[in-house]
Motif scaffolding. Structure first.
Motif, PDB file in Angstrom:
ATOM      1  N   VAL A 174       9.986  33.434  -3.549  1.00 47.83           N
ATOM      2  CA  VAL A 174       9.988  31.965  -2.897  1.00 47.83           C
ATOM      3  C   VAL A 174      10.533  32.486  -1.500  1.00 47.83           C
ATOM      4  O   VAL A 174      11.623  33.111  -1.373  1.00 47.83           O
ATOM      5  N   ARG A 175       9.681  32.108  -0.210  1.00 53.59           N
ATOM      6  CA  ARG A 175       9.860  32.223   1.073  1.00 53.59           C
ATOM      7  C   ARG A 175      10.781  31.033   1.733  1.00 53.59           C
ATOM      8  O   ARG A 175      10.651  30.051   1.294  1.00 53.59           O
ATOM      9  N   ALA A 176      11.437  31.493   2.695  1.00 56.52           N
ATOM     10  CA  ALA A 176      12.081  30.394   3.534  1.00 56.52           C
ATOM     11  C   ALA A 176      10.837  29.335   4.151  1.00 56.52           C
ATOM     12  O   ALA A 176      10.079  29.949   4.474  1.00 56.52           O
ATOM     13  N   GLY A 177      11.129  28.233   4.081  1.00 57.04           N
ATOM     14  CA  GLY A 177      10.338  27.233   4.644  1.00 57.04           C
ATOM     15  C   GLY A 177       8.990  26.997   4.043  1.00 57.04           C
ATOM     16  O   GLY A 177       8.071  26.509   4.464  1.00 57.04           O
ATOM     17  N   GLU A 178       9.032  27.570   2.764  1.00 58.09           N
ATOM     18  CA  GLU A 178       8.136  26.890   1.751  1.00 58.09           C
ATOM     19  C   GLU A 178       8.532  26.248   0.465  1.00 58.09           C
ATOM     20  O   GLU A 178       9.579  26.512   0.223  1.00 58.09           O
ATOM     21  N   ILE A 179       7.484  25.694  -0.367  1.00 57.30           N
ATOM     22  CA  ILE A 179       7.831  24.659  -1.294  1.00 57.30           C
ATOM     23  C   ILE A 179       7.035  25.613  -2.439  1.00 57.30           C
ATOM     24  O   ILE A 179       5.705  25.433  -2.456  1.00 57.30           O
ATOM     25  N   VAL A 180       7.557  26.239  -3.394  1.00 58.61           N
ATOM     26  CA  VAL A 180       6.886  26.626  -4.830  1.00 58.61           C
ATOM     27  C   VAL A 180       7.023  25.891  -5.727  1.00 58.61           C
ATOM     28  O   VAL A 180       8.259  25.287  -6.163  1.00 58.61           O
ATOM     29  N   THR A 181       5.974  25.143  -6.584  1.00 57.72           N
ATOM     30  CA  THR A 181       6.110  24.207  -7.431  1.00 57.72           C
ATOM     31  C   THR A 181       5.888  24.917  -8.822  1.00 57.72           C
ATOM     32  O   THR A 181       4.795  25.842  -8.782  1.00 57.72           O
ATOM     33  N   ILE A 182       6.271  24.831  -9.873  1.00 61.85           N
ATOM     34  CA  ILE A 182       6.027  25.264 -11.170  1.00 61.85           C
ATOM     35  C   ILE A 182       5.811  24.424 -12.219  1.00 61.85           C
ATOM     36  O   ILE A 182       6.312  23.440 -12.489  1.00 61.85           O
TER      37      ILE A 182
ATOM     38  N   MET B  47       3.381  18.506  -3.861  1.00 63.35           N
ATOM     39  CA  MET B  47       4.470  19.100  -2.857  1.00 63.35           C
ATOM     40  C   MET B  47       4.173  20.671  -2.755  1.00 63.35           C
ATOM     41  O   MET B  47       5.077  21.059  -1.833  1.00 63.35           O
ATOM     42  N   GLY B  48       3.479  21.219  -3.663  1.00 65.45           N
ATOM     43  CA  GLY B  48       3.539  22.584  -3.723  1.00 65.45           C
ATOM     44  C   GLY B  48       2.645  23.219  -2.419  1.00 65.45           C
ATOM     45  O   GLY B  48       1.481  22.972  -2.428  1.00 65.45           O
ATOM     46  N   ASP B  49       3.329  24.129  -1.822  1.00 66.08           N
ATOM     47  CA  ASP B  49       2.638  24.927  -0.854  1.00 66.08           C
ATOM     48  C   ASP B  49       1.880  26.183  -1.706  1.00 66.08           C
ATOM     49  O   ASP B  49       0.732  26.593  -1.369  1.00 66.08           O
TER      50      ASP B  49
ATOM     51  N   GLU C 142       9.431   8.457  -3.394  1.00 67.64           N
ATOM     52  CA  GLU C 142       9.001   8.809  -1.977  1.00 67.64           C
ATOM     53  C   GLU C 142      10.145   9.339  -1.182  1.00 67.64           C
ATOM     54  O   GLU C 142       9.745  10.297  -0.514  1.00 67.64           O
ATOM     55  N   TYR C 143      11.297   8.754  -1.263  1.00 64.51           N
ATOM     56  CA  TYR C 143      12.314   9.170  -0.401  1.00 64.51           C
ATOM     57  C   TYR C 143      12.730  10.542  -0.689  1.00 64.51           C
ATOM     58  O   TYR C 143      12.897  11.267   0.131  1.00 64.51           O
ATOM     59  N   ILE C 144      12.900  11.114  -2.258  1.00 69.69           N
ATOM     60  CA  ILE C 144      13.225  12.421  -2.502  1.00 69.69           C
ATOM     61  C   ILE C 144      12.069  13.126  -1.898  1.00 69.69           C
ATOM     62  O   ILE C 144      12.485  14.321  -1.554  1.00 69.69           O
ATOM     63  N   HIS C 145      10.953  12.971  -2.195  1.00 70.00           N
ATOM     64  CA  HIS C 145       9.891  13.881  -1.576  1.00 70.00           C
ATOM     65  C   HIS C 145       9.926  13.996  -0.188  1.00 70.00           C
ATOM     66  O   HIS C 145       9.779  15.163   0.307  1.00 70.00           O
ATOM     67  N   GLU C 146      10.395  13.056   0.622  1.00 69.95           N
ATOM     68  CA  GLU C 146      10.477  13.113   2.172  1.00 69.95           C
ATOM     69  C   GLU C 146      11.684  14.171   2.308  1.00 69.95           C
ATOM     70  O   GLU C 146      11.648  15.044   3.308  1.00 69.95           O
ATOM     71  N   ARG C 147      12.737  14.066   1.757  1.00 66.78           N
ATOM     72  CA  ARG C 147      13.963  14.838   2.089  1.00 66.78           C
ATOM     73  C   ARG C 147      13.549  16.419   1.634  1.00 66.78           C
ATOM     74  O   ARG C 147      14.198  17.325   2.356  1.00 66.78           O
TER      75      ARG C 147
ATOM     76  N   ALA D 296       0.851  -1.151  -0.048  1.00 66.25           N
ATOM     77  CA  ALA D 296      -0.043   0.042  -0.035  1.00 66.25           C
ATOM     78  C   ALA D 296       0.809   0.975  -0.047  1.00 66.25           C
ATOM     79  O   ALA D 296       2.011   1.262   0.603  1.00 66.25           O
ATOM     80  N   ILE D 297       0.517   2.124  -0.685  1.00 66.75           N
ATOM     81  CA  ILE D 297       1.149   3.524  -0.909  1.00 66.75           C
ATOM     82  C   ILE D 297       0.420   4.566  -0.506  1.00 66.75           C
ATOM     83  O   ILE D 297      -0.814   4.560  -0.721  1.00 66.75           O
ATOM     84  N   ARG D 298       0.985   5.681  -0.034  1.00 67.38           N
ATOM     85  CA  ARG D 298       0.170   7.056  -0.073  1.00 67.38           C
ATOM     86  C   ARG D 298       0.056   7.485  -1.407  1.00 67.38           C
ATOM     87  O   ARG D 298       0.822   7.604  -2.004  1.00 67.38           O
ATOM     88  N   LEU D 299      -0.922   7.572  -1.706  1.00 64.43           N
ATOM     89  CA  LEU D 299      -1.359   8.218  -3.114  1.00 64.43           C
ATOM     90  C   LEU D 299      -1.035   9.834  -3.063  1.00 64.43           C
ATOM     91  O   LEU D 299      -0.668  10.491  -3.927  1.00 64.43           O
ATOM     92  N   ARG D 300      -0.998  10.358  -2.008  1.00 58.11           N
ATOM     93  CA  ARG D 300      -0.756  11.574  -1.681  1.00 58.11           C
ATOM     94  C   ARG D 300       0.519  11.997  -0.758  1.00 58.11           C
ATOM     95  O   ARG D 300       0.488  11.309   0.237  1.00 58.11           O
ATOM     96  N   VAL D 301       1.290  12.751  -1.335  1.00 55.06           N
ATOM     97  CA  VAL D 301       2.596  13.021  -0.173  1.00 55.06           C
ATOM     98  C   VAL D 301       1.660  13.526   1.190  1.00 55.06           C
ATOM     99  O   VAL D 301       1.052  14.830   0.901  1.00 55.06           O
ATOM    100  N   GLU D 302       2.153  13.150   2.386  1.00 49.35           N
ATOM    101  CA  GLU D 302       1.553  13.821   3.383  1.00 49.35           C
ATOM    102  C   GLU D 302       2.585  15.025   3.730  1.00 49.35           C
ATOM    103  O   GLU D 302       3.758  14.575   4.333  1.00 49.35           O
ATOM    104  N   ARG D 303       2.180  15.989   3.887  1.00 50.68           N
ATOM    105  CA  ARG D 303       3.321  17.118   4.371  1.00 50.68           C
ATOM    106  C   ARG D 303       2.540  17.917   5.486  1.00 50.68           C
ATOM    107  O   ARG D 303       1.346  18.483   5.325  1.00 50.68           O
TER     108      ARG D 303
END
Lengths: 535, 422, 403
Positions: free
Chosen positions: A299-307, A486-488, A457-462, A259-266
């Motif tokens: 892009v601010r510190a502590g956030e993820i911006v996805t393009i 992944m995007g905030d 999964e691993y890279i998303h976690e990091r 079973a895998i998570r279909l969505r990244v939990e963050r």
């Protein structure tokens, strides 16, 4: 078809016109050095069906189809056309049997026209071997109209969009009267609306009696069009079903084995000060055309911006401009208070910017160098790896011995050359290198493209960990799931212009899809950016 | 991407335009300074358009005042330079570049011929002759590279071609046999190149250079062993005479230049048309170019990539051997060690400057041929330039051209990359 | 990388030495074919048996002379010592001394080409760089007077390095700035250098007073490289310099920051650039250093052997450097070994031509064939039925013309 030259001797099966055929694969096995790519696979493709071949990257789907298309020979097993065993020694044999393939990486000649690409190998000629461009043009137009694939026969392929190039590939297969069309990951490079168009084309092909083998790892697309689904994992068939009897979650579990998570939990982001500020950035591509057009965002510190955005809309050039690899024509880039607009790549890296390049083989790693050397590629000239002009290779090895277990890189030793590693491990080396440096801004371009689910999964976690330690993260991705997961904040690039970034809760998947296809919302981007441009 | 592409990736189109414009201005300044100043107003140059030996219609000499010509043409170049910097000629930039170079050369000739006369027709005739082996060599490189294989062994193929042609023509007194022998020996070397480059996938430039050394050593060795002791029988081939084409050879000015040449020049022209047409208009040409651009795409379309590469490399070898035969049978009749002196590499430069097209290669080869012919013509006049510098001229010209004054074009995308079938 | 296509990188050292040895033998056999085919006595023989005999004799004589010229006759050494005279001893060691003399500049040019390969560059300009270095060193050698030898000799050597460096700098700069492929630009500069030699040797500045032929003044004794074994043998101190240079190049490539950048650019210029390395600067510095090394070849030749300048003094050193670098797989130690081998061939060829009239060009043929056979291990293995080594030759990507 009258007037077409057949210049290869007759082989396997003789056909007249594009009849429907039944394709069978029995016990197909293929071994490469060190890996069993296909393990006794059985598969049938009935006439007039859309058969989805589902599996994650590395599961063996492409290998299987390359065997079907005559590019590889199976070690064991056989191929059956209408119940008769056949042998395909080359693509010509497969083509003659009625199999057409649209590869994941297009097999087109950029400097030729559409018509030339379509007829290559089965050219229409006048006397003495002179090419008959007029008839080729007519033929391309006819096929385009019949199946809803509009292409201009006289344009050069290199000036076509990715979606248009894919249509050319399909016309190529239909020109050779393919009864079975194999599409290898076709939707990976399309916007959502282009994907819809493709799915419509597939339906019209089905109505004309052709069959389609649709290779993908995208569950949504599979569920939408499949008549039957076969799931591959680790080279073997692990399940065969129909959409009515299954669900995305079930398919995902079959694909991965657990079973895998279909969505990244963050956890929610806690953004701080602005780290990256881009204002009015304009840059060219390698042909001198404008690729990045007046782009502004923060892009601010502590956030993820996805393009988000399909390949070819300027994201590649944007990242290269940010890293100092391409010159900036206009605008400013400021990182942590330093103006890096005309900074060299070294200056940019020194300013605390990390870069996971889009093409890890070309830009991220030196294949002949060892893992230890690659891990020090950004910092080899700094202590402890160097004292003045003298290099200290043992320090590099010590560093590698720490990072290899830390990032779970599977390798016999730190001295193995990086070129021998798998794609997932190679990307881990790049990630290990960039994430171990003190960075205030991390730019990652297509960080999980072509990787197995475990590495993804691993890279998303990091990345999330990095964000929570206070870094600003910018991810460029053409994978909509990654963008949303992944995007905030999320931005979309189309033809060099940027919509957004917008808070991710405020955006729906459909809205992003529309923006990827060029629509503008007229909404203002959030937190400090310029208003979204109107086209 | 190569080192060059990486370092130049940052260049912008604008600065390239300006550089070219500045180049025009520099040329203009050089013309005025070198050819115009220090020359009195009264000095004239006579350009002769007739050859004693030809039957062409007589055309009166052109007399030009040297100083006025130099300054006048310099002004034209300066104007063109200014336009280029401000606006740029875009698609016509190469044509204008050719024009500027031609004007410079004309002013130079006027200055060189001051107070005496220079046979312009003779000079142009000689230019075409010198350009012929370069063009044929460029065609050789072209056929190979369009299919994706770099042929740096042209120099070596020319040498063995020159040697074999002289040997066989001398021994049999049959020029045709000599030419055939020259072509075949070039083809043999090409077979070695093809096997190492295509089958063993050794780096193509390395194989080419090693083959050049091999041919240099082999021809030198055989020359000492066979030709020196048996000079009369093995190294005294007759030079092929020019063959005037009736009627056409009588055209004033152009007649002697184009229609009164030896068979090599005519062959070159024929090949120019044949290759241009076949490469860009026929099925064969489409497939060859596909193999050179995207061999994997060609393979999946059912084309035999390896076979096409082999055939093209061997054809290239035959052409280079033909080019080599020119040096002996078309020029001096005797073989001497290392008589090609780097012209195989100049031919490659002509191919690159010509953007891998036959017509472009001829254009560039004419420029290099002119530089090559310079030493002959200017030694007659009293030009205060050491003859050694004149001998350097073709090499310096090639250097300048290759340095990208002409701009960079894309070679076939798969050029130099061995094709790995999986 | 370029080098890997010539010799498989992962094969064991013993395996590759075996391949080199067999390649050498095969090259000798093929070259023997050329010797036989061009020998009139073979064709003039009355019957096949005597033809065969003549053929065999021709080959044995030629190769025997080659060997004798390269290392001499081992049995004559004890005899020479027992004779006691210095000239007698010298005679026995003459071939070895000549081999070292010939190998010395080959080490330099081989390193010059190998260094270029490591940075991804084809330095075919060895010829021109040797000439430029020789001209500069010679000029300093005969025009600077009165300084003590400790100053004058290094000064001349430095001049040689600078001269050659300049001849490498130009194509390096052109490549970095304009993309001009260094194969063509270096070869063009080779010819320019050749004609420059003629030009200079006809000017008052260079030409020896009282001579009308192109020969320069003699180098000052203070600038000459000291002889190592007396008057009768030509081996000179430049040999030590050559070994020193090989060590220096090794150290540079694997133990310095700059060497790391070199190798990175040579392997993958795109990734090197993305990692912050200034690729253009590396290219220029690499070509300059390589040119300087080749310039030292010219300098040691003039200052240690010829002592004045004449046209053609470089006599193919630059091109031989290519074969030495390829055979040595781009490693400094391999380059030294290959230089000794080819130096021996060169020295031996003089003797071979003198006693059997076999032209020295044969050696060039042998060298080229050795490289070809080394580059295609499959050919060697097929001929000698060797077991296939457990590796495959990595296909490489040639950089093309700057695309």
């Amino acid at each position: 078809m009258g007037g077409r030259e057949v210049n290869i001797p007759a082989a396997a099966t003789a056909r007249s016109g594009a009849d429907s055929i039944t394709l069978g694969l029995k016990g197909i096995t293929k071994r490469f050095p060190g890996v069993l790519a296909n393990d006794h696979i059985d598969l049938t493709v009935e006439p007039g069906e859309i058969h989805v071949l589902l599996g994650e990257n590395g599961a063996g789907k492409t290998t299987l189809m390359n065997i079907l298309y005559g590019l590889y020979q199976p070690d064991e097993g056989e191929i059956l056309v209408n119940g008769v065993p056949v042998k395909f020694h080359s693509p010509s044999d497969a083509i003659r049997a009625g199999i057409g393939m649209v590869h994941q990486h297009f097999m087109l000649i950029p400097v030729f026209t559409v018509a030339e690409n379509v007829m290559l190998g089965s050219e229409l000629t006048r006397s003495f071997g002179f090419l008959d461009h007029r008839r080729a043009r007519l033929e391309v137009q006819r096929l385009g109209q019949e199946f809803g694939l509009a292409v201009n026969p006289d344009t050069l392929v290199e000036s076509l969009s990715v979606g248009a190039q894919q249509r050319v590939e399909i016309v190529k297969a239909l020109y050779r009267q393919a009864s079975v069309l194999i599409l290898d990951e076709p939707t990976a490079v399309l916007t959502p609306s282009e994907t819809e168009e493709l799915l419509t084309v597939m339906q019209s092909l089905k109505r004309a009696g052709r069959s389609i083998v649709f290779i993908t790892h995208k569950l949504r697309d599979a569920m939408q069009v499949a008549d039957r689904i076969t799931v591959l994992r680790g080279g073997r068939v692990v399940g065969a079903t129909v959409p009515a009897n299954s669900s995305e979650g079930e398919l995902a579990t079959m694909m991965v084995g657990h079973a895998i998570r279909l969505r990244v939990e963050r956890p929610a982001a806690k953004p701080g000060a602005v780290v990256l500020s881009v204002a009015g950035l304009t840059a060219h591509d390698d042909r001198g055309q404008i690729a990045v057009d007046d782009v502004s965002f923060d892009v601010r510190a502590g956030e993820i911006v996805t393009i988000a955005g399909v390949q070819g809309n300027g994201q590649t050039e944007l990242v290269r401009a940010l890293m100092g690899l391409e010159p900036v024509v206009a605008g400013r880039i400021v990182v942590g208070g330093h103006d890096l607009t005309s900074a060299s790549p070294r200056q940019t890296l020194d300013a605390g910017v990390g870069h996971v390049p889009e093409d890890r083989i070309k830009d991220g790693l030196i294949a002949d160098f060892s893992i230890a050397e690659n891990l020090a590629l950004d910092v080899y000239y700094l202590p402890p790896y160097a004292s003045g002009p003298i290099l200290n290779p043992t320090e590099m090895v010590h560093n590698a011995e720490v990072r290899i277990p830390e990032f779970d890189i599977r390798t016999p030793s730190a001295l193995t050359s990086v070129g021998t590693l798998s794609g997932g491990n190679q990307q881990r080396v790049v990630v290990a290198r960039e994430f171990s440096r003190p960075v205030s801004l991390m730019i990652a371009a297509q960080p999980t493209r072509g990787l197995d689910v475990g590495s993804i999964e691993y890279i998303h976690e990091r990345i999330v960990q990095l964000r929570d330690r206070g870094a600003a993260v910018l991810i460029v991705s053409s994978d909509l799931d990654e963008v949303l997961g992944m995007g905030d904040r999320i931005a979309v690039m189309f033809r060099g212009r940027m919509e957004g970034p917008f808070e991710s809760e405020q955006l729906t998947r459909d809205e992003i899809g529309l923006m990827m296809a060029g629509a503008t919302t007229g909404r203002n981007a959030t937190s400090g950016g310029q208003p979204g441009g109107n086209l | 991407m190569s080192v060059a592409a990486i370092t130049i990736g940052a260049r912008m189109a604008v600065s390239r335009r300006r550089t070219l414009g500045v180049f025009f201005l520099v040329v203009a300044a050089a013309m005025a300074g070198l050819f115009g100043s220090n020359v009195s107003d009264l000095v004239n140059a006579h350009f002769v358009f007739n050859l004693q030996t030809s039957s062409a219609i007589h055309v009166p000499d052109l007399v030009v005042p040297v100083r006025a010509t130099a300054f006048g043409l310099a002004a034209v170049c300066a104007f063109l330079g200014a336009v280029q910097i401000v606006r740029g000629f875009e698609r016509w930039a190469y044509v204008v570049l050719g024009l500027v170079i031609a004007l410079f050369i004309f002013a130079f000739l006027a200055w060189a011929a001051r107070s005496s006369s220079l046979s312009l027709v003779g000079m142009l005739q000689g230019t075409l002759v010198r350009a012929t082996p370069l063009t044929l060599g460029a065609f050789s490189g072209l056929l190979c590279e369009r299919a994706g294989v770099i042929n740096v062994a042209i120099e070596g193929q020319m040498l063995v071609g020159a040697f074999s042609a002289a040997l066989v023509a001398s021994a049999t007194s049959d020029a045709a046999a000599g030419i055939l022998a020259g072509m075949l020996s070039g083809g043999l070397i090409a077979v070695i190149l093809a096997v190492f480059a295509i089958r063993f996938q050794v780096d193509q430039v390395v194989v080419g250079i090693v083959l050049d050394l091999f041919c240099l050593g082999l021809t030198g060795f055989l020359y000492d062993r066979l030709m020196v002791p048996y000079q009369a029988t093995l190294n005294s081939a007759a030079v092929l005479p020019p063959i005037p084409i009736p009627v056409l050879a009588s055209i004033p000015v152009l007649g002697p230049i184009l229609f009164d040449q030896n068979v090599f020049v005519y062959l070159m022209v024929v090949l120019l048309v044949v290759i241009q047409v076949m490469l860009f208009r026929t099925r064969w040409g489409l497939r060859v170019r596909a193999v050179g651009e995207q061999p994997r795409a060609a393979d999946t379309a059912g084309i035999d990539v390896i076979r096409i590469r082999y055939i093209n490399v061997i054809l290239g070898g035959l052409l280079a051997g033909l080019a080599g035969s020119f040096f002996t049978l078309g020029a001096v009749g005797q073989f001497t060690k290392d008589m090609t002196s780097g012209r195989g590499f100049i031919a490659l430069a002509a191919m690159i400057a010509g953007h891998w097209t036959p017509l472009g290669s001829l254009g560039a080869a004419l420029l290099f041929g002119f530089a090559d012919a310079l030493q002959n013509f200017l030694s007659i006049l009293n030009v205060p330039i050491s003859s050694y510098f004149l001998l350097m001229a073709p090499y310096l010209a090639t250097l300048l051209v290759v340095a990208g004054v002409v701009g960079r074009a894309r070679p076939p995308a798969a050029d130099g990359k061995p094709y790995v079938k999986q | 990388m370029i080098l890997q296509s010539v010799v498989a990188p992962q094969s064991t050292t013993w395996n590759s030495i075996l391949v080199v040895l067999l390649a050498f033998v095969t090259a000798l056999v093929v070259s023997a074919g050329f010797v036989i085919a061009s020998d009139p006595t073979v064709f003039a023989a009355p019957d096949p048996l005597s033809a065969l005999g003549n053929a065999g004799a021709a080959v044995v004589n030629a190769y025997g002379a080659l060997l004798a010229g390269a290392i001499g006759n081992p049995s004559s050494i004890p005899a020479a010592f027992s004779s006691g005279t210095p000239s007698g001893i010298a005679l026995a060691f003459y071939p070895l001394s000549e081999t070292l003399v010939a190998a010395c500049p080959l080490v330099f040019t081989g390193l010059a080409v190998a260094l270029g390969f490591r940075a991804g560059l084809f330095n075919i300009g060895g010829e021109g760089q040797v000439i430029a270095g020789g001209l500069a060193a010679g000029y300093v050698g005969f025009s600077v007077h009165g300084l003590p030898g400790i100053v004058e000799l290094p000064l001349a050597l430095v001049a040689g390095f600078v001269g050659g460096g300049l001849w490498g700098f130009v194509p390096g700069l052109l490549k970095a700035r304009t993309g001009a492929h260094e194969v063509i630009s270096t070869i063009m500069l080779n010819y320019v250098a050749i004609y420059l030699t003629y030009y200079f040797l006809n000017t008052a500045l260079f030409q020896r007073p009282g001579r009308t032929d192109p020969i320069s003044r003699v180098v000052d004794t203070g600038a000459m490289l000291p002889s190592l074994a007396g008057v009768n043998l030509r081996v000179h101190a430049g040999v030590f310099l050559a070994v020193l240079a090989a060590v220096a190049v090794y150290f540079l490539l694997w133990r310095t920051v700059f060497g790391f950048e070199f190798r990175a650019v040579g392997s993958n210029p795109a990734a090197a650039r993305a990692a912050g390395i200034n690729v253009g600067r590396v290219v220029v510095l690499a070509m300059t250093l390589a040119g300087g090394l080749a310039g030292l070849a010219g300098a040691t030749l003039i200052l240690g052997v010829q002592f004045s300048l004449t046209p053609g003094f470089s006599s193919g050193l630059g091109f031989d450097g290519i074969t030495v670098a390829l055979l040595g797989r781009g490693n400094p130690a391999g380059v030294v070994a290959a230089a000794l081998l080819f130096g021996g061939l060169r020295a031996g060829s003089i003797q071979m031509q003198a006693s059997t009239s076999t032209p020295v060009d044969l050696v060039q043929v042998i060298e080229a064939l050795v490289i070809l056979f080394v580059a295609a291990p499959a050919v060697i293995r097929a001929i000698y039925r060797l077991r296939t080594a457990p590796v495959s030759v990595t296909p490489t990507v040639s950089p093309g013309w700057g695309s």
